[in-house]
Design a protein around this motif. Structure first.
Motif, PDB file in Angstrom:
ATOM      1  N   SER A  58      -1.502  -8.815  -5.213  1.00  0.00           N
ATOM      2  CA  SER A  58      -0.519  -9.057  -4.144  1.00  0.00           C
ATOM      3  C   SER A  58      -0.841  -8.215  -2.911  1.00  0.00           C
ATOM      4  CB  SER A  58       0.916  -8.770  -4.604  1.00  0.00           C
ATOM      5  OG  SER A  58       1.239  -7.397  -4.411  1.00  0.00           O
ATOM      6  N   PHE A  59      -0.163  -8.557  -1.802  1.00  0.00           N
ATOM      7  CA  PHE A  59      -0.345  -7.841  -0.531  1.00  0.00           C
ATOM      8  C   PHE A  59       0.088  -6.387  -0.602  1.00  0.00           C
ATOM      9  CE2 PHE A  59       3.973  -7.194   1.097  1.00  0.00           C
ATOM     10  CZ  PHE A  59       4.718  -8.022   0.269  1.00  0.00           C
ATOM     11  N   LYS A  60       0.830  -6.027  -1.644  1.00  0.00           N
ATOM     12  CA  LYS A  60       1.362  -4.655  -1.726  1.00  0.00           C
ATOM     13  C   LYS A  60       0.247  -3.614  -1.722  1.00  0.00           C
ATOM     14  CE  LYS A  60       5.569  -6.167  -2.371  1.00  0.00           C
ATOM     15  NZ  LYS A  60       6.705  -5.925  -1.483  1.00  0.00           N
ATOM     16  N   ASP A  61      -0.951  -4.009  -2.178  1.00  0.00           N
ATOM     17  CA  ASP A  61      -2.064  -3.062  -2.258  1.00  0.00           C
ATOM     18  C   ASP A  61      -2.440  -2.491  -0.887  1.00  0.00           C
ATOM     19  OD1 ASP A  61      -2.080  -3.577  -4.948  1.00  0.00           O
ATOM     20  OD2 ASP A  61      -3.767  -4.973  -4.874  1.00  0.00           O
ATOM     21  N   ARG A  62      -2.247  -3.291   0.157  1.00  0.00           N
ATOM     22  CA  ARG A  62      -2.565  -2.816   1.513  1.00  0.00           C
ATOM     23  C   ARG A  62      -1.709  -1.620   1.908  1.00  0.00           C
ATOM     24  NH1 ARG A  62      -5.319  -6.554   4.618  1.00  0.00           N
ATOM     25  NH2 ARG A  62      -5.504  -8.569   3.610  1.00  0.00           N
ATOM     26  N   GLY A  63      -0.420  -1.706   1.565  1.00  0.00           N
ATOM     27  CA  GLY A  63       0.488  -0.621   1.928  1.00  0.00           C
ATOM     28  C   GLY A  63       0.397   0.525   0.937  1.00  0.00           C
ATOM     29  N   MET A  64       0.127   0.162  -0.320  1.00  0.00           N
ATOM     30  CA  MET A  64       0.161   1.189  -1.363  1.00  0.00           C
ATOM     31  C   MET A  64      -1.026   2.141  -1.264  1.00  0.00           C
ATOM     32  SD  MET A  64       2.499   1.979  -3.356  1.00  0.00           S
ATOM     33  CE  MET A  64       3.507   0.517  -3.573  1.00  0.00           C
ATOM     34  N   VAL A  65      -2.189   1.632  -0.874  1.00  0.00           N
ATOM     35  CA  VAL A  65      -3.353   2.519  -0.765  1.00  0.00           C
ATOM     36  C   VAL A  65      -3.069   3.603   0.281  1.00  0.00           C
ATOM     37  CG1 VAL A  65      -4.636   1.114   0.956  1.00  0.00           C
ATOM     38  CG2 VAL A  65      -5.872   2.607  -0.617  1.00  0.00           C
ATOM     39  N   MET A  66      -2.387   3.211   1.359  1.00  0.00           N
ATOM     40  CA  MET A  66      -2.060   4.165   2.416  1.00  0.00           C
ATOM     41  C   MET A  66      -0.988   5.152   1.946  1.00  0.00           C
ATOM     42  SD  MET A  66      -2.916   4.593   5.711  1.00  0.00           S
ATOM     43  CE  MET A  66      -3.020   6.350   5.379  1.00  0.00           C
ATOM     44  N   ALA A  67       0.077   4.598   1.337  1.00  0.00           N
ATOM     45  CA  ALA A  67       1.203   5.455   0.926  1.00  0.00           C
ATOM     46  C   ALA A  67       0.792   6.442  -0.170  1.00  0.00           C
ATOM     47  CB  ALA A  67       2.368   4.590   0.453  1.00  0.00           C
ATOM     48  N   VAL A  68       0.004   5.992  -1.120  1.00  0.00           N
ATOM     49  CA  VAL A  68      -0.396   6.887  -2.220  1.00  0.00           C
ATOM     50  C   VAL A  68      -1.421   7.915  -1.725  1.00  0.00           C
ATOM     51  CG1 VAL A  68      -1.482   7.006  -4.511  1.00  0.00           C
ATOM     52  CG2 VAL A  68       0.224   5.230  -4.039  1.00  0.00           C
ATOM     53  N   ALA A  69      -2.308   7.487  -0.839  1.00  0.00           N
ATOM     54  CA  ALA A  69      -3.275   8.448  -0.281  1.00  0.00           C
ATOM     55  C   ALA A  69      -2.545   9.561   0.475  1.00  0.00           C
ATOM     56  CB  ALA A  69      -4.267   7.739   0.641  1.00  0.00           C
ATOM     57  N   LYS A  70      -1.521   9.184   1.245  1.00  0.00           N
ATOM     58  CA  LYS A  70      -0.774  10.204   1.993  1.00  0.00           C
ATOM     59  C   LYS A  70       0.040  11.092   1.052  1.00  0.00           C
ATOM     60  CE  LYS A  70      -1.034  10.537   6.028  1.00  0.00           C
ATOM     61  NZ  LYS A  70      -2.140  11.224   6.792  1.00  0.00           N
ATOM     62  N   VAL A 152       7.635   5.348  -2.537  1.00  0.00           N
ATOM     63  CA  VAL A 152       6.588   4.469  -1.974  1.00  0.00           C
ATOM     64  C   VAL A 152       7.074   3.034  -1.767  1.00  0.00           C
ATOM     65  CG1 VAL A 152       4.614   5.858  -2.695  1.00  0.00           C
ATOM     66  CG2 VAL A 152       5.522   4.134  -4.274  1.00  0.00           C
ATOM     67  N   ASN A 153       8.386   2.862  -1.652  1.00  0.00           N
ATOM     68  CA  ASN A 153       8.894   1.558  -1.186  1.00  0.00           C
ATOM     69  C   ASN A 153       8.563   1.428   0.293  1.00  0.00           C
ATOM     70  OD1 ASN A 153      11.140   1.918  -3.670  1.00  0.00           O
ATOM     71  ND2 ASN A 153      10.454  -0.176  -3.214  1.00  0.00           N
ATOM     72  N   SER A 154       8.812   0.223   0.849  1.00  0.00           N
ATOM     73  CA  SER A 154       8.361   0.000   2.230  1.00  0.00           C
ATOM     74  C   SER A 154       9.195   0.739   3.271  1.00  0.00           C
ATOM     75  CB  SER A 154       8.291  -1.492   2.537  1.00  0.00           C
ATOM     76  OG  SER A 154       9.526  -2.105   2.303  1.00  0.00           O
ATOM     77  N   VAL A 155      10.243   1.467   2.843  1.00  0.00           N
ATOM     78  CA  VAL A 155      10.930   2.373   3.769  1.00  0.00           C
ATOM     79  C   VAL A 155      10.058   3.602   4.054  1.00  0.00           C
ATOM     80  CG1 VAL A 155      13.291   1.626   3.266  1.00  0.00           C
ATOM     81  CG2 VAL A 155      12.240   3.406   1.846  1.00  0.00           C
ATOM     82  N   ASN A 156       9.038   3.812   3.244  1.00  0.00           N
ATOM     83  CA  ASN A 156       7.999   4.807   3.530  1.00  0.00           C
ATOM     84  C   ASN A 156       7.110   4.217   4.634  1.00  0.00           C
ATOM     85  OD1 ASN A 156       5.427   6.033   3.529  1.00  0.00           O
ATOM     86  ND2 ASN A 156       5.661   6.719   1.405  1.00  0.00           N
ATOM     87  N   PRO A 157       7.092   4.841   5.823  1.00  0.00           N
ATOM     88  CA  PRO A 157       6.403   4.214   6.965  1.00  0.00           C
ATOM     89  C   PRO A 157       4.904   3.975   6.735  1.00  0.00           C
ATOM     90  CG  PRO A 157       7.166   6.446   7.500  1.00  0.00           C
ATOM     91  CD  PRO A 157       7.758   6.107   6.182  1.00  0.00           C
ATOM     92  N   TYR A 158       4.281   4.716   5.852  1.00  0.00           N
ATOM     93  CA  TYR A 158       2.853   4.506   5.587  1.00  0.00           C
ATOM     94  C   TYR A 158       2.590   3.133   4.961  1.00  0.00           C
ATOM     95  CZ  TYR A 158       2.361   9.493   6.505  1.00  0.00           C
ATOM     96  OH  TYR A 158       2.368  10.725   7.098  1.00  0.00           O
ATOM     97  N   ARG A 159       3.604   2.611   4.259  1.00  0.00           N
ATOM     98  CA  ARG A 159       3.446   1.276   3.659  1.00  0.00           C
ATOM     99  C   ARG A 159       3.217   0.222   4.747  1.00  0.00           C
ATOM    100  NH1 ARG A 159       6.093  -0.576  -0.807  1.00  0.00           N
ATOM    101  NH2 ARG A 159       5.533  -2.556   0.145  1.00  0.00           N
ATOM    102  N   LEU A 160       4.054   0.242   5.776  1.00  0.00           N
ATOM    103  CA  LEU A 160       3.910  -0.766   6.832  1.00  0.00           C
ATOM    104  C   LEU A 160       2.605  -0.560   7.601  1.00  0.00           C
ATOM    105  CD1 LEU A 160       7.487  -1.364   8.290  1.00  0.00           C
ATOM    106  CD2 LEU A 160       6.482  -2.117   6.148  1.00  0.00           C
ATOM    107  N   GLU A 161       2.192   0.701   7.740  1.00  0.00           N
ATOM    108  CA  GLU A 161       0.908   0.976   8.405  1.00  0.00           C
ATOM    109  C   GLU A 161      -0.225   0.261   7.669  1.00  0.00           C
ATOM    110  OE1 GLU A 161       0.107   2.681  11.272  1.00  0.00           O
ATOM    111  OE2 GLU A 161       2.270   2.515  11.557  1.00  0.00           O
ATOM    112  N   GLY A 162      -0.257   0.409   6.376  1.00  0.00           N
ATOM    113  CA  GLY A 162      -1.318  -0.253   5.607  1.00  0.00           C
ATOM    114  C   GLY A 162      -1.199  -1.766   5.664  1.00  0.00           C
ATOM    115  N   GLN A 163       0.027  -2.263   5.567  1.00  0.00           N
ATOM    116  CA  GLN A 163       0.236  -3.717   5.510  1.00  0.00           C
ATOM    117  C   GLN A 163      -0.066  -4.427   6.837  1.00  0.00           C
ATOM    118  OE1 GLN A 163       3.590  -3.230   2.082  1.00  0.00           O
ATOM    119  NE2 GLN A 163       4.022  -4.838   3.551  1.00  0.00           N
ATOM    120  N   LYS A 164       0.012  -3.683   7.933  1.00  0.00           N
ATOM    121  CA  LYS A 164      -0.253  -4.315   9.237  1.00  0.00           C
ATOM    122  C   LYS A 164      -1.701  -4.800   9.345  1.00  0.00           C
ATOM    123  CE  LYS A 164      -1.695  -0.203  11.768  1.00  0.00           C
ATOM    124  NZ  LYS A 164      -1.346   0.925  12.628  1.00  0.00           N
ATOM    125  N   THR A 165      -2.591  -4.264   8.498  1.00  0.00           N
ATOM    126  CA  THR A 165      -4.013  -4.642   8.570  1.00  0.00           C
ATOM    127  C   THR A 165      -4.235  -6.126   8.267  1.00  0.00           C
ATOM    128  OG1 THR A 165      -4.361  -4.029   6.248  1.00  0.00           O
ATOM    129  CG2 THR A 165      -4.825  -2.323   7.914  1.00  0.00           C
TER     130      THR A 165
END
Ligand code: F0G
Length: 353
Positions: A58-70, A152-165
């Motif tokens: 799923s698309f969640k991986d885009r946001g999750m890689v950013m959120a978990v890395a941070k 790491v739900n999408s209220v974590n701003p890093y999630r949207l950063e990753g997903q914008k890609t």
């Protein structure tokens, strides 16, 4: 060039510092596939952004890689999320890779089988509650404020950063932004992330801006009806959400882009799911197909101009929810004896039919 994941590829667009771990499961770089058969039926030029190709489907991986890395960069040892299934699968996988603990809180009995299997295999701690996603999110939000654990739900701003890609990729793949971007809406993070991505890419590369068309499930249509659904219900469990956390951002995406948000019925969703599989060979999970269902609806009522260039986001892989697929199609395999002639007779008859 070998694809090395989103954090490397889009480093200059993301909050990646020299201390951010090089986390990746090679997420992103998903295909944008032309759909000639559906295009002809609808009188538009239709493409699907097939996000089910991502590492956890799923698309969640885009946001999750950013959120978990941070989270790892900040020294966190555990991550937590509420989920309708995909976020938890993704959080569990990236936490496993990064060496963090993942704790997931899910609505009991409302998670598609494949998603639950993923969370179990990736080694997450799984908590089920007798409540829905919105209630689970409320609990984990509060908990993360007082405990040393990263939400790491999408209220974590890093999630949207990753997903914008994903919006960057759509622009690269088409050479410019489409006229319309059609997308399912649940907690409303993804529509907000895409809009952010389109705006940022346009500022840098003059790729243009699409109209954002979001689609909620009828039984969980909070934004469309402008009220909280305390008991959301839909066959598309991924978007069974009655009080979207990014409600305001979704309205902003809709209004700034000159777009629209509508709802689709379960029947429309399941019809679109089958149509997509049978006409274009893409098996996407029900929640994903809200985008296709919505396009069919809006093309029929004339609010999408003929010939428009449209990209539909197919957010998750159909294999995540095999039960819903099997229940709706009700095709029993033909049972024959282990005998060449019997199989030949049957097959030759079918080829003629
Ligand atoms: N499609 C799929 C397959 C999803 O899993 C989700 C959300 C959405 C669409 C909606 O995206 O919430 O950003 O508007 N799933 C979340 C989860 C809520 O927990 O997996 P959204």
């Amino acid at each position: 060039m070998i694809w090395q994941g989103l954090l490397k590829h889009y480093k200059s667009y993301l909050p990646v510092t020299e201390n951010t771990p090089e986390l990746t499961l090679h997420e992103g770089n998903t295909p944008l596939i032309h759909f000639p058969n559906l295009s002809e039926e609808l009188g538009i030029e239709l493409y699907g952004k097939v996000e089910g190709i991502n590492p956890t489907g799923s698309f969640k991986d885009r946001g999750m890689v950013m959120a978990v890395a941070k989270a790892a960069e900040e020294g966190s040892k555990s991550v937590i999320c509420a989920s309708t299934g995909n976020t938890s699968a993704s959080a569990a996988a990236y936490a496993a890779k990064a060496g963090l603990k993942a704790i997931i809180v899910i609505p009991k009995g409302k998670i598609a089988l494949g998603k639950l299997a993923q969370a179990m295999m990736y080694g997450a701690e799984i908590v089920e509650i007798d409540g829905n996603f919105d209630e689970a999110l409320k609990i984990v939000r509060k908990l993360s404020e007082t405990s040393p654990i990263t939400l790491v739900n999408s209220v974590n701003p890093y999630r949207l950063e990753g997903q914008k890609t994903a919006a960057f990729e759509v622009c690269e793949q088409l050479g410019q932004a489409p006229d319309i971007l059609a997308i399912p809406v649940g907690n409303a993070g993804n529509i907000s992330a895409y809009w952010k991505g389109f705006v940022e890419y346009h500022e840098k590369k003059q790729t243009g801006l699409p109209k954002m068309f979001g689609f909620e499930a009828e039984g969980a249509a909070a934004i469309v009806e402008d009220r909280v659904f305390t008991e959301p219900e839909t066959v598309a469990t991924a978007i069974r959400i009655g009080n979207p956390a990014s409600w305001e951002l979704a309205l902003k995406a809709r209004d700034e882009s000159g777009g629209q948000i509508h709802s689709v019925s379960d029947e429309e969703i399941l019809h679109a799911q089958q149509l997509l599989a049978r006409k274009e060979g893409i098996f996407a999970e029900p929640g994903s197909c809200a985008s296709i269902a919505g396009l069919i609806q809006q093309c029929k009522n004339g609010s999408i101009e003929k010939g428009s260039k449209v990209a539909a986001v197919l957010t998750g892989n159909g294999l995540k929810d095999p039960q819903t697929a099997i229940d709706q199609v009700k095709v029993d395999p033909v049972s024959l004896p282990n005998d060449e002639q019997a199989v030949r007779d049957y097959v030759e008859d079918r080829v003629k039919a």
